[in-house]
Each structure stands twice: as C-alpha cells, then as structure tokens.
Design a protein around this motif. Structure first.
Motif, PDB file in Angstrom:
ATOM      1  N   UNK A 185      69.729  29.229  95.197  1.00  0.00           N
ATOM      2  CA  UNK A 185      69.341  28.026  95.925  1.00  0.00           C
ATOM      3  C   UNK A 185      67.968  28.199  96.570  1.00  0.00           C
ATOM      4  N   UNK A 186      67.728  29.377  97.099  1.00  0.00           N
ATOM      5  CA  UNK A 186      66.429  29.638  97.723  1.00  0.00           C
ATOM      6  C   UNK A 186      65.312  29.558  96.695  1.00  0.00           C
ATOM      7  N   UNK A 187      65.611  29.958  95.453  1.00  0.00           N
ATOM      8  CA  UNK A 187      64.574  29.992  94.429  1.00  0.00           C
ATOM      9  C   UNK A 187      64.044  28.605  94.078  1.00  0.00           C
ATOM     10  N   UNK A 188      64.812  27.573  94.411  1.00  0.00           N
ATOM     11  CA  UNK A 188      64.376  26.209  94.112  1.00  0.00           C
ATOM     12  C   UNK A 188      63.317  25.709  95.089  1.00  0.00           C
ATOM     13  N   UNK A 189      63.108  26.452  96.169  1.00  0.00           N
ATOM     14  CA  UNK A 189      62.266  25.944  97.256  1.00  0.00           C
ATOM     15  C   UNK A 189      60.809  26.391  97.179  1.00  0.00           C
ATOM     16  N   UNK A 190      60.481  27.272  96.238  1.00  0.00           N
ATOM     17  CA  UNK A 190      59.144  27.868  96.248  1.00  0.00           C
ATOM     18  C   UNK A 190      58.061  26.939  95.710  1.00  0.00           C
ATOM     19  N   UNK A 191      58.389  26.075  94.750  1.00  0.00           N
ATOM     20  CA  UNK A 191      57.382  25.176  94.173  1.00  0.00           C
ATOM     21  C   UNK A 191      57.072  24.047  95.151  1.00  0.00           C
ATOM     22  N   UNK A 192      55.783  23.842  95.430  1.00  0.00           N
ATOM     23  CA  UNK A 192      55.374  22.814  96.391  1.00  0.00           C
ATOM     24  C   UNK A 192      55.437  21.429  95.738  1.00  0.00           C
TER      25      UNK A 192
END
Length: 778
Positions: free
Chosen positions: A41-48
């Motif tokens: 789930x955290x990995x989905x948050x990196x792209x701006x």
C-alpha cells in the motif's frame, strides 16, 4: 595458484547465533499476506500527482512543473515539421509527416503518458528522449547511480556507445535526477530499443527505437513518473507500474503452483563439478601397468581416434607411460578423462570386446542400442566396462560416489540445510543418477544446465546442448538477419535458434532426459532471461522480438509445469513471472571484451579456461583473480550500486551472481561481496568439487547457518527501504519489513547509529532487536 581461503569470524561475534534466532515467523500465510499488503500500500504513494507538463512539438522537448519548480526533462531535438497538432490543457498530439511518426501525450493521474506510433510499413527508427542530467539512475544489473562526469563510467560508455536495452537493462525504465525531483521513463518493454551514449563533455543519453515493418504493434508507450530523488521511490513506482500491467508475481504465488519452490528459500547457490563417474580414488593404479595391453584399452584408443574431438594421441602416450611404470598425475588424468569420455559413446558396445555382459547389460543390449534412453546407454556402458576390468576398480555402485553423493551428505551434516545444486550438463546426472537422488533425498534442489541458444550442424558430444535429433532445425529454425545472413551462434559457432520454432524439440529433449525418472527438481536455462533476443527475418517464420521472448517464456513455463524450479542466466524482468531464480543480476559478466581477462593467459587478470584437467572445477570458475581498478566503479564499488531490482522483486525473484563471478572469484573482495549479499538479500554462490568443499567447508557451512534463516525471513517482505548513511556512500542500510534490517559498512572507519556500532568492513544484521555481525577473515 595461491591458496585463498576465507573463514567466517564467528569467534568475534558478540551474540551467538542461537541468541540471534532468525526463526521464521510462524504467522499463517494469510497474516503474511496482510503484512505484504500493508507494505505494498505504501508503494502506491511514491508517484506524484500534482505536476503539469509543457511540450514543444517541433523539438519534442518536455518540461515538468512540480511544486513550483520547472525542469526541462528532455532536451530539444532538431526541429521537425509538425502537422495535425491538437492541444488541450491535459493532452496534446501531432504528426511528424517526414518521419511518419504520430505522437500523443496525456496527463494521467500519477504519470504523463507518451505514445509514439510509426505509420510506416517499413523498418524505421525514431530517437526520443534525449537526456542531459547531472545524475542518472539506470537498471544496469541490480542497479546503478551514475554521475555524468565520473571518469570510469565515462570510459565505459565511450566503449559502449550503443546499448541494447533488452540486454543491458534488467528492467524497463531509466531515470534522470533533476534538482528537486526525479523523472522516470517507464516502457512496456525494452524490445527494439537502444540507449545511445555520448561522453563529451559529459554523459548524455538518447533512447533510439526501431519499429519493425512486419511487427503489427508499431506503438511505443512511455509512462513518465515524477517522484522524489530517492531510489526507493523510483523502484517502488516502477513496481506498481509492473503490477498494473499484470507483470508481477510473488514467490508465494509461484509456490502455490509449484511447492518445490519452497526449497529455494535460504538456499546457497552451488555449481557442482563432477564430470567423472570413475575418479582417481576409484582406480587401483598399481594394477594398471599389467593391464594396458588388454583389448578394452586398445578399444578405447580406437574410439577416441574415430570419434574424439582431440583424437587418441595423448591417451596412447599415457598408456605407454603406464606400461613403463611412469604414469604420474598428468597421465592419470588423461586416462580418466579418456575412459569417462568414451562411456558417453553409443558406439562403446563391441561384442568382440564385451563377450560376457552381466544380466543388466544383456537386458539393455537385447532392447537394441539405438532404442536406449541416454541414461540407459550410460548404464549399459558402465556395466560393460565394470564387467571386463575386474578388480581394477571397486564395485560399480561405488564409482564416483566419494566425490559426489558423499559430499552432499557431508554438506547437510555440516549445517547446509538449503542448497540449489547446478550441474554443468544433464549428462553428469544421467551418468551418476545416485548423485542426483542423494541431493534430492537431502532436501536440496538439483538440476542441469540446459541451453537452446545455439545449434551446430555437427555438434560434438562435448556440446550436446547445441545438438538436436531433428536435423532440419539448422536450416529451417535459425535466425536470419535483415540482410539475409544467419545469426552466428555462441562464440561464433553454428547458428542462433528461433525459440518459436523449436518447442517440440524442447519437449523431446526433456522427456528423453527424464524418461528413467531421474529426480531432477530444478532446471537452469542459459540466456533465456538475458535479453539477447532477435527479430527473425526468415520469410518462412518472421518473428518479432516480442514473439522471440514469448517463445522463451513458453519453455520456462513448460519446465515449471513439470514441477521443476526454473532459473536462467541474466534475470531481466520480462521473465520475472516465469522464473524463480536468476544468475547475473548481482554480478554480471565482467568485461567480456578485455583481452587481459579473456585471452592473455600470462595476465594476472586472466579469468581462466573452460578446461579442467582433473575433471573438477574449470579454472574459469575456480581461479581467484583481481579486477582492474577502472572496472570496480562499474561492477563492484558500493558507492555506485543501488538495490533497484531487489526493491522491485525481492518477493518475486531470487537473484545471485553470474556463474563466472561467484562469491569467491574476485581477489580481495570476498568480505565486501559477502556484506553486500546480506545487504541486498543475495544468495552466496560457489563452485564446488570434493577438493574445494574440503578447502572451504568451514566458511561455507558457518555462513549457511546465518544465511538460510536470514533469507527465509527477508523473503517474507518487500525490501521496504534503502538508505545511504554517509556522504561517501560507503555505509548503507536496507530494511525488510519493520523488524529486519542490515547495515553494511564498506568504509575504513567504524560507524555508530542509534547506539549500535558497526565496525569497518562489517555488516550488522538486526532482527527484531537481536544483532548478528557478518564478517570474513582472509
């Protein structure tokens, strides 16, 4: 060669292994899945998402505006004529009529989508993007961070001005670091794409794409992601892109389909060399001088003269030496090499020589020599030989076991709980099925090296992977260049095979090898994941690079469906769903083109030859050599290395070194590479025969006691974080979930963080608060 032995410094470890307790979490698979889901789930948050773009259609220069900062992320190209321009706030498209290229850009939620489509039915090329940045992050092998002015990298790219991305890049992206953010160019795949480099006055890059006229898919897709200047953000964003394309599959998912994969967790990667069923320990050398004139030994000479690639001259000289009681080490090795070689021959049986075959041999003879499986042929030849040479050797069932089966039993007894054992050829197993059975019984994975890369018109028995019963393949299933020439095979010999044309022959080879139920439980496919792929212009079977790869994946899947744990050389991620392990991501082949390493046998850097006089490890895999200073930045210096592949595929593919560069190969770097193996969750790799096992037994077995439980824990998680802790980049930290981390101190100074002291040239593992030091001596 100077003896070079490394022993694990357990005596200096403050906390015992039992206190460290890397006991694998007893959570159910459901709870493990929840942990992994939380990490994902955290990995989905990196792209701006809060960025805008500008583009100049005439030059195809693109700028990104992010958080008030504007950066030109692609350089302007030569101005081109533009037609059909359509533009809105979030979308723009146009055509280059001269080049017959259509371009379309659209701002999506978390990326800029760019598609480039060829409108031509001919082969065409189009270059974009053109990049000029202070630093590049590229998926070369495991991953690299490359300043644009670093002298060794400039020299490397000057020598490699055009890199086929499908081969040079392990994943389908490249990244530039801007001042306040990073821009990652993600492609569906890297097929038909090259990276062009320019080193004056500093490193610039340009991607060049080949559109193939007969390929129905003439669109190249990019997704441009904006993230922080952080390799974790870059890698995790790429991972989510692969997941969105349905190009990601975890080991857990693979294991549900093939339970044998579980044995790969925590396994050392071992190439085992035992090319002889008759070894020097099996011969009563004192009896041989009285037997040299026996018909069997004359017959062996005749077979070598007629069928041996090197003839019989050396064998006959050795026999003459034995006749004169002058048979020493060289002559013994020549005799053993010759006798083991002819045992592979279908022509070995001669009724005038073998007049009284035993019952098993007679039963096989009665079947018809030409109807025997390869394993039965070897069984027949062994029984024929055993029945005629009397007490020159021990009983047949003991042949070769001291240098094979007994070693595997000792490995298990010494604490090597998990191992993948690779044999250099399937014939090694078929000649010694007891060895294969023993490895499987000990709980190890064992499998042969196999290759479908090349075919020779008349392959020798030494190169059986390049030989196929179907003689039509050489003309009708090989790759043709656009100019009509055939693509040459490995080392310039023979031709390259088209994988879409030989699947029935793959099945035929496999069923032939396995028909006597030899318990291979793994299979290693040479180069199938190495990205050496082709467009085949043969009129009878036009094949695109995408179709070439699909043919490779089909055979990988075939071996998996037969219950085998599949691995390949290379590890490029187009094969990530179909392979379990890969050799070459962590340490690829080092400078194939350097004559000091490959040709000049007097050079200290010469890596060795494929030959092994004693039937054990060839010097190419055994000899410990330094690498030149100018290559360290490219291949081994931790300052330029990033665990990009592991940040994406830690739970999906187990990666290690290319087999030419095992954990012990590089002189003076065994300790540094071991530290990095833990930092990156990379299985140690080694080449072993009986002698080298005895030499390195303590180091291998003590390291295995730490490695196996460590990796079993690490594989339950994403690699969740990677940090560089010092300005010189020589102290680095990785994290696997919330409780497992590794700090590697490659520097010459001690380092202290959060109360934990990490001595120089040492790695510290912390698992749920418990510490273990990894260090080698030597």
């Amino acid at each position: 060669m100077k003896k070079f032995t490394i022993y694990l410094s357990l005596a200096t470890i403050a906390l015992s292994l039992s206190a460290c307790s890397f006991t694998q979490t007893k959570a159910t698979s459901k709870s493990e899945g929840l942990i992994a889901s939380k990490e994902m789930e955290k990995n989905k948050t990196y792209a701006k998402t809060d960025f805008s773009f500008e583009v100049d259609p005439q030059t195809f220069a693109v700028s990104i505006n992010e958080n008030g900062e504007k950066a030109q992320i692609t350089q302007p190209q030569e101005s081109k004529e533009v037609t059909d321009l359509k533009q809105s706030k979030e979308e723009v498209s146009w055509t280059y009529p001269t080049e017959q290229i259509n371009v379309h850009l659209k701002k999506e939620n978390n990326h800029l989508a760019v598609s480039i489509t060829s409108l031509s039915d001919e082969d065409t090329t189009f270059a974009w993007p053109k990049l000029d940045a202070k630093n590049y992050i590229l998926p070369i092998a495991e991953g690299k961070t490359i300043p644009n002015d670093q002298k060794e990298w400039l020299a490397y790219f000057k020598q490699n001005e055009e890199l086929a991305m499908s081969e040079a890049f392990s994943m389908s992206f490249f990244t530039t670091n801007q001042k306040t953010f990073a821009t990652t160019f993600v492609m569906d795949n890297t097929f038909n794409s090259d990276m062009l480099t320019n080193t004056e006055p500093h490193l610039t890059l340009e991607a060049n794409h080949n559109f193939i006229g007969f390929d129905k898919n003439k669109t190249l897709n990019y997704r441009l992601y904006v993230t922080d200047n952080d390799p974790v953000a870059i890698a995790k964003t790429y991972q989510m892109d692969r997941i969105n394309l349905d190009e990601f599959k975890t080991l857990d998912e693979k294991e549900k389909e093939n339970p044998e994969i579980k044995k790969m967790r925590g396994a050392l990667q071992v190439y085992y060399w035992n090319s002889r069923i008759l070894t020097t320990e099996d011969i009563k050398w004192g009896k041989l001088p009285q037997m040299v004139d026996e018909p069997i030994f004359q017959w062996i000479g005749e077979l070598l003269a007629q069928y041996g690639e090197d003839g019989s001259e050396e064998y006959l000289k050795a026999m003459e030496a034995f006749r004169n009681n002058e048979g020493y080490k060289f002559e013994k090795n020549t005799f053993l090499t010759s006798i083991n070689y002819v045992l592979l021959y279908p022509q070995f049986y001669n009724k005038d020589i073998f007049k009284n075959p035993d019952a098993q041999a007679q039963k096989l003879i009665d079947k018809g020599i030409d109807k025997l499986s390869e394993q039965d042929l070897y069984t027949l030849n062994k029984h024929l030989l055993a029945g005629i040479i009397g007490d020159l050797t021990p009983p047949l069932e003991q042949w070769g076991q001291a240098s094979s089966s007994d070693v595997f039993k000792d490995m298990k007894k010494s604490g090597v709980e998990n191992a993948w054992i690779g044999l250099p050829n399937w014939a090694n197993g078929l000649m010694n099925p007891e060895m294969v059975k023993t490895a499987a019984d000990e709980g190890y994975l064992i499998g042969p090296y196999d290759s479908y890369q090349s075919i020779q018109e008349n392959a020798s028995i030494d190169w059986n992977t390049a030989s196929f019963p179907n003689k039509d393949l050489y003309e009708n299933a090989t790759v043709t260049k656009k100019n009509g020439q055939k693509v040459a095979g490995f080392l310039g010999k023979g031709r390259k095979l088209n994988p879409t044309q030989i699947f029935p022959d793959v099945e035929e080879r496999f069923t032939g090898i396995m028909q006597n139920k030899i318990p291979f439980n793994s299979w290693f496919l040479d180069t199938d994941a190495a990205g050496e792929i082709y467009n085949d212009y043969s009129p009878e079977h036009l094949t695109t690079q995408s179709e070439d790869v699909a043919g490779r994946l089909k055979r990988m899947n075939y071996f998996d469906k037969n219950g085998l744990v599949v691995g390949s050389e290379g590890g490029n991620d187009f094969a990530s769903k179909d392979m379990v392990f890969a050799h070459g991501i962590e340490t690829p082949v080092i400078m194939w083109s350097d004559p000091d390493m490959r040709e000049n046998k007097e050079s200290e850097y010469y890596v060795g030859s494929y030959a092994a006089l004693d039937g054990g490890i060839p010097s190419k895999y055994k000899k410990v050599v330094p690498i030149k200073e100018e290559y360290k930045a490219i291949y081994t210096d931790p300052a330029y290395s990033l665990p990009l592949y592991k940040l994406v595929y830690n739970r999906s593919v187990i990666t290690s070194h290319q087999w030419e560069w095992d954990s012990y190969k590089i002189k003076g770097q065994t300790n540094e590479r071991r530290m990095k193996e833990y930092l990156y969750n990379t299985p140690p790799m080694m080449h072993i025969d009986k002698a080298s096992w005895e030499e390195r037994k303590q180091d291998i077995s003590e390291n295995a006691k730490i490695w196996s439980p460590f990796q079993k824990e690490a594989l339950q998680h994403e690699m969740t974080d990677f940090k560089v802790l010092t300005e010189d980049r020589l102290v680095q930290k990785t994290e696997f979930g919330d409780k497992l981390s590794v700090i590697a101190n490659f520097s010459g100074s001690d380092y202290e963080v959060d109360g934990a002291k990490v001595a120089s040239h040492t790695a510290l593992i912390v698992n749920d608060g418990k510490e273990t030091i990894v260090k080698t001596e030597g």
